[in-house]
Design a protein around this motif. Structure first.
Motif, short mmCIF file in Angstrom:
data_model
loop_
_atom_site.label_atom_id
_atom_site.label_comp_id
_atom_site.label_asym_id
_atom_site.label_seq_id
_atom_site.Cartn_x
_atom_site.Cartn_y
_atom_site.Cartn_z
N PRO A 1 0.82 -1.23 0.00
CA PRO A 1 0.00 0.00 0.00
C PRO A 1 0.84 1.27 0.00
CG PRO A 1 -0.89 -1.59 1.55
CD PRO A 1 0.43 -2.12 1.12
N MET A 2 1.92 1.28 0.80
CA MET A 2 2.77 2.47 0.86
C MET A 2 3.45 2.73 -0.48
SD MET A 2 4.03 5.10 2.29
CE MET A 2 3.67 5.00 4.04
N MET A 3 3.89 1.68 -1.14
CA MET A 3 4.56 1.84 -2.43
C MET A 3 3.60 2.48 -3.45
SD MET A 3 6.64 -1.77 -2.57
CE MET A 3 7.15 -1.53 -4.28
N ALA A 4 2.36 2.02 -3.46
CA ALA A 4 1.37 2.60 -4.37
C ALA A 4 1.02 4.03 -3.96
CB ALA A 4 0.11 1.73 -4.40
N PHE A 5 0.91 4.25 -2.65
CA PHE A 5 0.55 5.58 -2.16
C PHE A 5 1.59 6.61 -2.54
CE2 PHE A 5 0.49 8.87 1.15
CZ PHE A 5 -0.83 9.29 1.05
N ILE A 6 2.87 6.23 -2.48
CA ILE A 6 3.93 7.17 -2.84
C ILE A 6 3.77 7.62 -4.29
CG2 ILE A 6 6.41 7.36 -3.27
CD1 ILE A 6 6.83 5.65 -0.75
N LEU A 7 3.45 6.69 -5.18
CA LEU A 7 3.25 7.05 -6.57
C LEU A 7 2.00 7.92 -6.75
CD1 LEU A 7 4.21 3.77 -8.46
CD2 LEU A 7 5.59 5.79 -8.04
N VAL A 8 0.98 7.65 -5.94
CA VAL A 8 -0.25 8.45 -6.02
C VAL A 8 0.02 9.90 -5.62
CG1 VAL A 8 -2.53 8.83 -4.98
CG2 VAL A 8 -1.86 6.53 -5.72
N ALA B 1 -8.15 6.95 -6.72
CA ALA B 1 -7.22 6.74 -5.62
C ALA B 1 -7.91 6.04 -4.45
CB ALA B 1 -6.64 8.08 -5.17
N ALA B 2 -9.16 6.43 -4.18
CA ALA B 2 -9.92 5.79 -3.11
C ALA B 2 -10.15 4.31 -3.42
CB ALA B 2 -11.25 6.51 -2.91
N GLY B 3 -10.48 4.02 -4.68
CA GLY B 3 -10.66 2.63 -5.07
C GLY B 3 -9.39 1.82 -4.93
N LEU B 4 -8.25 2.45 -5.22
CA LEU B 4 -6.97 1.77 -5.08
C LEU B 4 -6.70 1.42 -3.62
CD1 LEU B 4 -4.47 0.90 -6.75
CD2 LEU B 4 -3.47 3.13 -6.19
N ALA B 5 -7.08 2.30 -2.72
CA ALA B 5 -6.90 2.03 -1.29
C ALA B 5 -7.69 0.80 -0.86
CB ALA B 5 -7.33 3.24 -0.47
N VAL B 6 -8.90 0.67 -1.39
CA VAL B 6 -9.73 -0.50 -1.06
C VAL B 6 -9.08 -1.78 -1.57
CG1 VAL B 6 -11.98 -1.60 -1.42
CG2 VAL B 6 -11.84 0.88 -1.04
N LEU B 7 -8.55 -1.73 -2.78
CA LEU B 7 -7.95 -2.92 -3.38
C LEU B 7 -6.67 -3.34 -2.67
CD1 LEU B 7 -8.43 -2.13 -7.19
CD2 LEU B 7 -9.68 -3.81 -5.82
N LEU B 8 -5.88 -2.37 -2.22
CA LEU B 8 -4.57 -2.67 -1.69
C LEU B 8 -4.53 -2.88 -0.18
CD1 LEU B 8 -2.30 -0.29 -3.79
CD2 LEU B 8 -2.61 -2.75 -4.03
N GLN B 9 -5.64 -2.67 0.49
CA GLN B 9 -5.63 -2.90 1.93
C GLN B 9 -5.38 -4.38 2.21
OE1 GLN B 9 -8.98 -1.16 4.09
NE2 GLN B 9 -7.42 -0.23 5.35
N PRO B 10 -4.49 -4.73 3.12
CA PRO B 10 -4.23 -6.15 3.41
C PRO B 10 -5.39 -6.76 4.18
CG PRO B 10 -2.93 -4.75 4.87
CD PRO B 10 -3.60 -3.83 3.89
N TRP B 11 -6.36 -7.28 3.45
CA TRP B 11 -7.62 -7.69 4.04
C TRP B 11 -7.48 -8.86 5.00
CZ3 TRP B 11 -11.59 -4.68 4.31
CH2 TRP B 11 -11.74 -3.66 3.37
N ALA C 1 3.37 10.34 5.26
CA ALA C 1 3.75 10.69 3.89
C ALA C 1 2.88 11.83 3.35
CB ALA C 1 3.63 9.46 2.99
N GLU C 2 1.59 11.79 3.66
CA GLU C 2 0.69 12.84 3.20
C GLU C 2 1.06 14.19 3.80
OE1 GLU C 2 -2.90 14.47 1.33
OE2 GLU C 2 -1.57 12.77 0.95
N LEU C 3 1.32 14.21 5.10
CA LEU C 3 1.69 15.47 5.75
C LEU C 3 3.02 15.99 5.23
CD1 LEU C 3 0.64 14.69 9.44
CD2 LEU C 3 -0.46 16.27 7.85
N TYR C 4 3.94 15.09 4.95
CA TYR C 4 5.23 15.50 4.39
C TYR C 4 5.03 16.17 3.04
CZ TYR C 4 10.30 15.03 3.61
OH TYR C 4 11.64 15.27 3.42
N MET C 5 4.15 15.61 2.22
CA MET C 5 3.87 16.21 0.91
C MET C 5 3.19 17.56 1.03
SD MET C 5 4.97 14.61 -1.80
CE MET C 5 3.91 15.33 -3.04
N VAL C 6 2.38 17.73 2.06
CA VAL C 6 1.67 19.00 2.24
C VAL C 6 2.64 20.11 2.63
CG1 VAL C 6 0.01 20.23 3.71
CG2 VAL C 6 -0.56 17.97 2.79
N PHE C 7 3.54 19.83 3.55
CA PHE C 7 4.39 20.88 4.11
C PHE C 7 5.73 21.04 3.40
CE2 PHE C 7 1.60 19.77 7.72
CZ PHE C 7 1.08 21.03 7.97
N ALA C 8 6.20 20.02 2.70
CA ALA C 8 7.47 20.13 1.96
C ALA C 8 7.37 19.31 0.69
CB ALA C 8 8.62 19.66 2.84
#
Length: 224
Positions: free
Chosen positions: A26-33, A125-135, A173-180
């Motif tokens: 999930p983190m690897m995909a999130f970074i690309l998102v 992106a929301a759909g990707l989160a659903v697919l990649l969550q380790p169910w 990662a999201e906060l890092y992208m927001v502030f820097a």
């Protein structure tokens, strides 16, 4: 719920949440998102969908139990332990299979340059989160939430802590992208490159560790 049972439930929840947070895909995909155009908003959609999944699972379990944990020897209690045992065995088996695949891939060149993931909209992106969550791990969390007693306010804090810890890497990662944004994009992409070369080892470690814990604990509680 006794203090011992509450402590055991919280420990299980935190270990499962930590395993979810450390699961690399999930983190690897999130970074690309978040590195794509408009990535901050897409990343927010990813996180909201991720958290919504966790909240919905918890809400469903609490609705089924009425917020009262079943007796360990009752049919629902035994079924929950059996389900946790099955998940633990599955995680161990999956970890062993990934480990065997590591030997096959050892002779291949695993280095790769980070590419950009073109996610068309926040909804995608929301759909990707659903697919990649380790169910499988989320399901393990659900079998633990069955033990939750909502008559105690501390239970809600434990459930909140579970959701936040399971999402901690994405939130950071999201906060890092927001502030820097510029520094974050460069460092996150470099981190993803490193993760690409070590993801199989991380998956094996997380699945084996959590799987063995769930298996051993479930057998102990079923036979104790």
């Amino acid at each position: 719920m006794s203090s011992h049972d509450w402590g055991a439930m919280v420990l299980d929840l935190m270990l499962i949440a930590l395993a979810i947070a450390l699961y690399p895909l999930p983190m690897m995909a999130f970074i690309l998102v978040v590195s794509s155009p408009g990535g901050v908003w897409k990343g927010l959609a990813f996180i909201l969908a991720w958290l919504a999944n966790l909240v919905v699972v918890i809400a469903i379990v609490l609705a089924l139990t009425g917020g009262e944990p079943p007796s360990p020897r009752s049919p629902p209690g035994v079924a929950a332990l059996a389900a946790k045992l099955a998940i633990g065995v599955w995680l161990v088996a999956y970890g062993v299979r990934r480990y065997r695949r590591l030997k096959v891939r050892a002779v291949r060149d695993t280095t790769s340059k980070p590419s950009r993931m073109e996610v068309g909209s926040p909804w995608a992106a929301a759909g990707l989160a659903v697919l990649l969550q380790p169910w499988g791990m989320v399901a393990a969390g659900a079998t633990t939430v069955i033990q939750a007693d909502t008559s105690h306010s501390t239970t809600y804090l434990a459930l909140l802590g579970f959701c936040l810890l399971a999402s901690s890497g994405l939130l950071a990662a999201e906060l890092y992208m927001v502030f820097a944004p510029e520094a974050a994009q460069d460092r996150l992409l470099r981190m993803r490159t490193w993760m690409e070369g070590h993801k199989d080892e991380a998956i094996v470690f997380v699945c084996l560790l959590l799987g063995m814990w769930l298996t051993a604990q479930s057998i102990y509680e079923l036979t104790g």
